[in-house]
Design a protein around this motif. Structure first.
Motif, PDB file in Angstrom:
ATOM      1  N   GLY A   1     -29.703 -30.433   3.878  1.00  0.00           N
ATOM      2  CA  GLY A   1     -28.350 -30.143   4.228  1.00  0.00           C
ATOM      3  C   GLY A   1     -27.643 -31.004   6.103  1.00  0.00           C
ATOM      4  N   SER A   2     -26.835 -31.432   6.094  1.00  0.00           N
ATOM      5  CA  SER A   2     -26.855 -32.118   7.095  1.00  0.00           C
ATOM      6  C   SER A   2     -24.986 -32.455   7.667  1.00  0.00           C
ATOM      7  N   ILE A   3     -25.266 -31.170   8.796  1.00  0.00           N
ATOM      8  CA  ILE A   3     -23.460 -31.361   9.509  1.00  0.00           C
ATOM      9  C   ILE A   3     -23.849 -32.354  10.576  1.00  0.00           C
ATOM     10  N   ALA A   4     -23.124 -33.854  11.330  1.00  0.00           N
ATOM     11  CA  ALA A   4     -22.504 -33.844  12.448  1.00  0.00           C
ATOM     12  C   ALA A   4     -21.509 -34.652  13.030  1.00  0.00           C
ATOM     13  N   ALA A   5     -21.755 -34.875  14.081  1.00  0.00           N
ATOM     14  CA  ALA A   5     -20.334 -35.344  14.792  1.00  0.00           C
ATOM     15  C   ALA A   5     -21.124 -36.029  15.782  1.00  0.00           C
TER      16      ALA A   5
ATOM     17  N   LYS B   1     -21.733 -23.831  11.056  1.00  0.00           N
ATOM     18  CA  LYS B   1     -22.217 -25.363  10.487  1.00  0.00           C
ATOM     19  C   LYS B   1     -23.296 -24.723  10.067  1.00  0.00           C
ATOM     20  N   ILE B   2     -24.689 -23.823  10.925  1.00  0.00           N
ATOM     21  CA  ILE B   2     -25.181 -23.468   9.793  1.00  0.00           C
ATOM     22  C   ILE B   2     -24.885 -22.762   9.018  1.00  0.00           C
ATOM     23  N   LYS B   3     -24.051 -21.983   9.251  1.00  0.00           N
ATOM     24  CA  LYS B   3     -23.559 -20.890   7.554  1.00  0.00           C
ATOM     25  C   LYS B   3     -22.953 -21.604   6.772  1.00  0.00           C
ATOM     26  N   THR B   4     -22.677 -22.556   6.521  1.00  0.00           N
ATOM     27  CA  THR B   4     -22.119 -23.638   5.945  1.00  0.00           C
ATOM     28  C   THR B   4     -23.707 -24.608   4.877  1.00  0.00           C
ATOM     29  N   LEU B   5     -23.932 -25.711   5.382  1.00  0.00           N
ATOM     30  CA  LEU B   5     -25.864 -25.747   4.952  1.00  0.00           C
ATOM     31  C   LEU B   5     -26.444 -24.672   4.638  1.00  0.00           C
ATOM     32  N   LEU B   6     -27.139 -23.194   5.351  1.00  0.00           N
ATOM     33  CA  LEU B   6     -27.116 -22.741   4.989  1.00  0.00           C
ATOM     34  C   LEU B   6     -26.750 -21.662   3.366  1.00  0.00           C
ATOM     35  N   ASP B   7     -25.460 -21.745   3.008  1.00  0.00           N
ATOM     36  CA  ASP B   7     -25.025 -21.172   2.146  1.00  0.00           C
ATOM     37  C   ASP B   7     -24.676 -22.515   0.838  1.00  0.00           C
ATOM     38  N   ALA B   8     -24.602 -24.030   0.860  1.00  0.00           N
ATOM     39  CA  ALA B   8     -25.485 -24.491   0.520  1.00  0.00           C
ATOM     40  C   ALA B   8     -26.853 -24.527   0.061  1.00  0.00           C
ATOM     41  N   ASP B   9     -27.736 -24.524   0.295  1.00  0.00           N
ATOM     42  CA  ASP B   9     -29.082 -24.409   0.409  1.00  0.00           C
ATOM     43  C   ASP B   9     -29.472 -23.474  -0.416  1.00  0.00           C
TER      44      ASP B   9
ATOM     45  N   LEU C   1     -15.289 -31.250   2.098  1.00  0.00           N
ATOM     46  CA  LEU C   1     -16.301 -31.979   1.486  1.00  0.00           C
ATOM     47  C   LEU C   1     -16.428 -30.573   0.792  1.00  0.00           C
ATOM     48  N   ASP C   2     -16.416 -29.415   1.347  1.00  0.00           N
ATOM     49  CA  ASP C   2     -16.951 -27.906   1.002  1.00  0.00           C
ATOM     50  C   ASP C   2     -18.408 -27.691   0.295  1.00  0.00           C
ATOM     51  N   LEU C   3     -19.675 -28.620   0.956  1.00  0.00           N
ATOM     52  CA  LEU C   3     -20.626 -28.529   0.148  1.00  0.00           C
ATOM     53  C   LEU C   3     -21.501 -27.525  -0.178  1.00  0.00           C
TER      54      LEU C   3
ATOM     55  N   SER D   1     -10.407 -43.009  22.509  1.00  0.00           N
ATOM     56  CA  SER D   1     -11.555 -42.364  22.060  1.00  0.00           C
ATOM     57  C   SER D   1     -11.831 -41.935  21.061  1.00  0.00           C
ATOM     58  N   LYS D   2     -13.282 -42.034  20.261  1.00  0.00           N
ATOM     59  CA  LYS D   2     -13.131 -42.637  18.760  1.00  0.00           C
ATOM     60  C   LYS D   2     -14.033 -41.343  18.575  1.00  0.00           C
ATOM     61  N   THR D   3     -13.649 -40.404  17.337  1.00  0.00           N
ATOM     62  CA  THR D   3     -14.878 -39.242  16.601  1.00  0.00           C
ATOM     63  C   THR D   3     -14.612 -38.985  15.639  1.00  0.00           C
ATOM     64  N   GLU D   4     -16.140 -38.907  15.275  1.00  0.00           N
ATOM     65  CA  GLU D   4     -16.229 -39.138  14.245  1.00  0.00           C
ATOM     66  C   GLU D   4     -17.320 -38.007  13.431  1.00  0.00           C
ATOM     67  N   VAL D   5     -17.074 -37.938  11.992  1.00  0.00           N
ATOM     68  CA  VAL D   5     -17.750 -36.877  11.405  1.00  0.00           C
ATOM     69  C   VAL D   5     -18.418 -37.187  10.135  1.00  0.00           C
ATOM     70  N   GLY D   6     -19.873 -36.440  10.096  1.00  0.00           N
ATOM     71  CA  GLY D   6     -20.753 -36.231   8.696  1.00  0.00           C
ATOM     72  C   GLY D   6     -21.295 -35.624   8.049  1.00  0.00           C
ATOM     73  N   ALA D   7     -21.674 -35.545   6.755  1.00  0.00           N
ATOM     74  CA  ALA D   7     -21.833 -34.249   6.307  1.00  0.00           C
ATOM     75  C   ALA D   7     -22.760 -34.440   5.385  1.00  0.00           C
ATOM     76  N   GLY D   8     -23.798 -33.898   4.213  1.00  0.00           N
ATOM     77  CA  GLY D   8     -23.780 -33.872   2.984  1.00  0.00           C
ATOM     78  C   GLY D   8     -24.898 -32.669   2.262  1.00  0.00           C
ATOM     79  N   ILE D   9     -25.437 -33.066   1.112  1.00  0.00           N
ATOM     80  CA  ILE D   9     -26.688 -32.037   0.800  1.00  0.00           C
ATOM     81  C   ILE D   9     -27.780 -33.516  -0.181  1.00  0.00           C
ATOM     82  N   GLU D  10     -28.957 -32.643  -0.456  1.00  0.00           N
ATOM     83  CA  GLU D  10     -29.915 -33.462  -1.066  1.00  0.00           C
ATOM     84  C   GLU D  10     -31.020 -32.277  -1.656  1.00  0.00           C
ATOM     85  N   VAL D  11     -31.000 -32.558  -2.568  1.00  0.00           N
ATOM     86  CA  VAL D  11     -32.224 -31.474  -3.756  1.00  0.00           C
ATOM     87  C   VAL D  11     -33.293 -32.804  -4.542  1.00  0.00           C
ATOM     88  N   LEU D  12     -34.814 -32.229  -4.437  1.00  0.00           N
ATOM     89  CA  LEU D  12     -35.809 -32.869  -4.361  1.00  0.00           C
ATOM     90  C   LEU D  12     -36.284 -32.172  -5.306  1.00  0.00           C
ATOM     91  N   ALA D  13     -36.435 -32.214  -6.454  1.00  0.00           N
ATOM     92  CA  ALA D  13     -36.943 -32.092  -7.996  1.00  0.00           C
ATOM     93  C   ALA D  13     -38.090 -32.580  -8.421  1.00  0.00           C
TER      94      ALA D  13
END
Length: 496
Positions: free
Chosen positions: A160-164, A138-146, A224-226, A182-194
């Protein structure tokens, strides 16, 4: 059956026996009705910022909540200790609270609409358990996008964030219902400030405030392939710095699906909660202009607008098998070709006004009493592609991605701002606009809708932080939407 599966079955059998004894104890104490929820919740959040891990947090909570009806009034108590002795004390406390509430009751005694008792199991379909995926992955995916975002000149902050999230729940009632979910959810996204000079612009993907969420497994994050969207997101943030300021005028507006999801949430989802309509709830989101006399008569929107509350859609954060009163999940029409025809109800509010319960009662964990909450509130698809809507628009603005919002406590007057917008001239997209805002009055706005995107454009969006109640509860809800056009909208009411 393996050792782990056998232990799970044995534990569930033990929980059932305990809950049945708790309900018996509540009845002995004088409860006319009682239900109990055993809830086990687990969550994980991973966040990165500017090339570093910013936060890793894991939470695990387990407990039981007991709700009882005594002398026409509700009582509720809960605890994290799940041994039988502790739960018996909780049942007795819930009855004491109900008796005290009955002494000060101003409304008529609670009369619950009937529901058939059921024994059932339900769970979210999951291909890849998000809690089994290595933290390093998970960290690798986020740092690649970062890394990709920060390579774009002008970017000041990359996040960036990934949550479960997982909730295992067992519900039992004195009416004979016993339901395991039993309910399972996931979320993810990226954000930029210029940043340039004293100006800051933001771009997010696939949505703002943490990205998008879905009820499924980690396969959603992989889809999603952030990293693949990181460069475009960063470049748009930088381009916004030099974009033209949104002018103040009245014009046609096309809202993208992400922005429209929040518009639905604020100006339709909250006002159809029947407890708000009846004055039983006003915290956070106020009351409602959709009073009972409007049901079946009020023109909420144009003929292009059909809105449903659907707790059965695969992948929705508002999807489940049964609500926290044992009412089955269902699809309910709220607005039928512009006409207001339905509410979100509990068994109590439905009984009070002569409607059927819609299965909308949910609690934020074991230590909260159930409230009427949104399920998946959806603008049903129309017949247009986004390209056709743009081509059919002589002059207007295409806007998307929530930046800020405000709406009054009856859900009528609103103002929204988006991260990005584009001018439309003679059926073609033109220059980018920044600091786009629009304002309106809920029924007038929805009556101005004359084009709704089709099934190919339609997408389900997840919001995991809908606030309501005191103490505060955060519901996980969904909104399906496609890009749609609204005529003669006031835009450019302020700088952001």
């Amino acid at each position: 059956m393996g050792t782990r599966e056998r232990l799970v079955v044995e534990r569930r059998s033990e929980v059932r026996q305990i809950l049945e004894r708790v309900l018996e104890a509540a009845r002995r104490e004088g409860a006319e009705y009682a239900d109990a929820r055993w809830v086990d919740r687990r969550s994980q959040v991973v966040r990165t910022k500017n090339g570093k891990v910013d936060r890793v947090r894991e939470d695990h909570s387990r407990g039981v909540g007991v709700r009882v009806l005594v002398d026409g009034a509700w009582g509720f108590a809960s605890g994290s200790r799940t041994d039988e002795e502790s739960l018996m004390r909780i049942a007795a406390e819930a009855v004491r609270v109900a008796r005290a509430s009955a002494l000060r009751r101003s409304d008529p005694p609670v009369a619950m609409a009937s529901v058939e008792p059921v024994e059932a199991e339900w769970r979210t379909p999951v291909s890849e358990d998000p809690f089994e995926v290595k933290l390093e992955d998970k960290i690798k995916t986020l740092l690649d996008a970062d890394r990709i975002m920060r390579q774009v000149e002008g970017v000041k902050v990359a996040r960036g964030s990934i949550a479960a999230f997982r909730e295992d729940k067992i519900f039992a009632s004195t009416e004979g219902s016993y339901i395991e979910q039993s309910k399972t959810e996931v979320g993810a996204g990226i954000e930029v400030l210029a940043v340039s000079g004293g100006e800051v612009q933001r771009r997010s993907w696939p949505a703002s405030f943490g990205g998008n969420w879905a009820a499924c497994g980690y396969e959603y994050v992989r889809q999603l392939d952030l990293p693949s969207r990181a460069e475009q997101t960063a470049r748009e943030a930088v381009e916004l710095l030099d974009a033209e300021q949104c002018p103040g005028k009245v014009t046609d507006v096309i809202l993208g699906g992400s922005q429209l999801a929040l518009q639905i949430h604020e100006s339709c989802g909250h006002p159809i909660e029947l407890d708000r309509v009846l004055g039983q709830e006003a915290s956070f989101a106020g009351t409602s202009f959709l009073t009972v006399d409007k049901l079946g008569e009020f023109q909420y929107g144009s003929e292009a607008v059909t809105i449903t509350a659907d707790a059965t859609i695969p992948g929705g954060l508002g999807t489940f098998g049964y609500d926290d009163e044992g009412v089955p999940a269902q699809r309910v029409t709220i607005v039928d070709q512009g006409r207001f025809v339905g509410y979100l109800t509990s068994r109590e509010t439905a009984g009070r006004v002569g409607l059927q319960p819609t299965g909308a009662m949910r609690a934020d964990g074991w230590n909260r009493i159930p409230l009427i909450r949104m399920t998946n509130i959806n603008l049903e698809p129309g017949d247009w592609s986004l390209e056709e809507i743009i081509r059919d628009t002589k002059e207007g603005i295409l806007a998307d991605t929530v930046k800020s919002w405000s709406i009054d406590d009856r859900r009528l007057n609103f103002q929204f701002a988006t991260e990005v917008a584009w001018e439309i001239k003679d059926g073609s997209l033109g220059r980018m606009l920044k600091n786009f805002t629009y304002t309106g009055i809920t029924p007038e706005f929805w009556r101005s809708c004359d084009a709704v995107g089709n099934k190919e454009e339609w997408q389900l969006w997840g919001l995991p932080n809908c606030g309501k109640g005191e103490p505060s509860q955060a519901a996980h809800v969904g909104h399906g939407a496609a890009p749609s056009r609204f005529r003669n909208v006031k835009v450019g009411v302020g700088r952001w």
